[in-house]
Design a protein around this motif. Structure first.
Motif, PDB file in Angstrom:
ATOM      1  N   GLN A  87      37.066  34.382  38.554  1.00  0.00           N
ATOM      2  CA  GLN A  87      36.909  33.025  39.068  1.00  0.00           C
ATOM      3  C   GLN A  87      35.470  32.521  38.899  1.00  0.00           C
ATOM      4  O   GLN A  87      35.246  31.399  38.433  1.00  0.00           O
ATOM      5  CB  GLN A  87      37.310  33.003  40.544  1.00  0.00           C
TER       6      GLN A  87
ATOM      7  N   LYS B 138      40.592  38.208  48.238  1.00  0.00           N
ATOM      8  CA  LYS B 138      40.503  38.454  46.800  1.00  0.00           C
ATOM      9  C   LYS B 138      39.666  39.699  46.554  1.00  0.00           C
ATOM     10  O   LYS B 138      38.734  39.995  47.295  1.00  0.00           O
ATOM     11  CB  LYS B 138      39.852  37.265  46.075  1.00  0.00           C
TER      12      LYS B 138
ATOM     13  N   GLN C   8      37.402  42.011  41.360  1.00  0.00           N
ATOM     14  CA  GLN C   8      37.871  41.654  40.025  1.00  0.00           C
ATOM     15  C   GLN C   8      38.323  40.196  39.969  1.00  0.00           C
ATOM     16  O   GLN C   8      37.986  39.471  39.027  1.00  0.00           O
ATOM     17  CB  GLN C   8      39.020  42.574  39.582  1.00  0.00           C
ATOM     18  N   GLU C   9      39.078  39.768  40.982  1.00  0.00           N
ATOM     19  CA  GLU C   9      39.541  38.378  41.016  1.00  0.00           C
ATOM     20  C   GLU C   9      38.372  37.408  41.167  1.00  0.00           C
ATOM     21  O   GLU C   9      38.334  36.365  40.514  1.00  0.00           O
ATOM     22  CB  GLU C   9      40.544  38.181  42.160  1.00  0.00           C
TER      23      GLU C   9
ATOM     24  N   THR D 114      42.746  39.653  33.638  1.00  0.00           N
ATOM     25  CA  THR D 114      43.541  39.911  34.840  1.00  0.00           C
ATOM     26  C   THR D 114      42.831  40.977  35.664  1.00  0.00           C
ATOM     27  O   THR D 114      42.022  41.740  35.137  1.00  0.00           O
ATOM     28  CB  THR D 114      44.953  40.425  34.481  1.00  0.00           C
ATOM     29  N   LYS D 115      43.153  41.037  36.950  1.00  0.00           N
ATOM     30  CA  LYS D 115      42.496  42.055  37.761  1.00  0.00           C
ATOM     31  C   LYS D 115      42.919  43.451  37.323  1.00  0.00           C
ATOM     32  O   LYS D 115      42.139  44.386  37.413  1.00  0.00           O
ATOM     33  CB  LYS D 115      42.721  41.824  39.246  1.00  0.00           C
TER      34      LYS D 115
END
Length: 174
Positions: free
Chosen positions: A141, A133, A136-137, A25-26
Motif C-alpha cells: 500500500q 494489516k 507485507q500489506e 501479494t502478501k
C-alpha cells in the motif's frame, strides 16, 4: 564542500526480487527470499531508490538467518547510504492523510532516497499503530501511495511485538 563519505554495504544478492506494487501479494512477500515492492514505473527502469529498501530487507534476512551469506566477499562494495543516523516515520497523519499522500511526504522520501544536494541516502523505517494489516500489506500500500520502493523490513506495526505472545498464549491482547 567535501564529497559524501562512501559507506560499505553488503552486496545486493541476485536473489533480491522486485515486485510491482500493483501486482504484489502478501503471500509473495512471505517467501524466504529478500523482496522489495516497487512502484510500476520503477520496475523496469534503473533506479537508485532501491538502496535503502534493499539494505533494510537484506539486514532483516541476515538477522533471521543469524549468519552472513557464504557468498559475501571480504570487501563489500561502496555505497552512499549513511549509517550515522536514520529516520522513523509514523504513517497515518504524517505521510498519509485520508488515504492520500501528503505532497511534502513524497518530497521528503525523495530527499531520503538521495535526491538531495549531497547525494546521500538516509535509512528510514515506518512505524504505525494502524492494525488490521500485516507489514507485507502495508508495504504494498505505501509503495503505491508514496511511489517509492519499500521493503517489509522497513515496517513495524504496533501489533508486531505481540505476535509471538499471542501465538504462545493463544490470547489476543487489546
Amino acid at each position: 564542500m567535501a564529497a559524501p563519505q562512501m559507506l560499505a554495504l553488503p552486496p545486493r544478492p541476485r536473489a533480491l526480487r522486485r515486485l510491482s506494487s500493483q501486482s504484489a501479494t502478501k503471500d509473495a512477500l512471505r517467501t524466504r527470499r529478500p523482496t522489495i515492492v516497487v512502484p510500476p514505473k520503477h520496475l523496469m527502469a534503473p533506479s537508485e531508490a532501491h538502496d535503502v529498501a534493499a539494505s533494510m530487507e537484506l539486514a532483516r534476512h541476515g538477522l533471521e538467518e543469524f549468519a552472513p551469506p557464504a557468498s559475501m566477499p571480504g570487501t563489500p562494495p561502496r555505497s552512499t547510504v549513511t549509517d550515522k543516523y536514520a529516520f522513523a516515520f509514523d504513517i497515518d497523519g504524517m505521510l498519509i492523510r485520508g488515504g492520500k499522500p501528503i505532497p511534502e511526504a513524497i518530497e521528503a522520501m525523495k530527499m531520503l532516497n538521495g535526491e538531495n544536494s549531497y547525494g546521500i541516502k538516509i535509512p528510514y523505517i515506518f512505524v504505525t499503530n494502524g492494525g488490521g494489516k500485516t507489514e507485507q500489506e502495508r508495504c504494498i500500500q505505501l509503495s503505491q501511495q508514496l511511489e517509492i520502493e519499500v521493503s517489509p523490513g522497513q515496517f513495524i506495526c504496533g501489533h508486531t511485538p505481540m505476535r509471538e505472545m499471542a501465538e504462545k498464549y493463544g490470547t489476543v491482547l487489546v
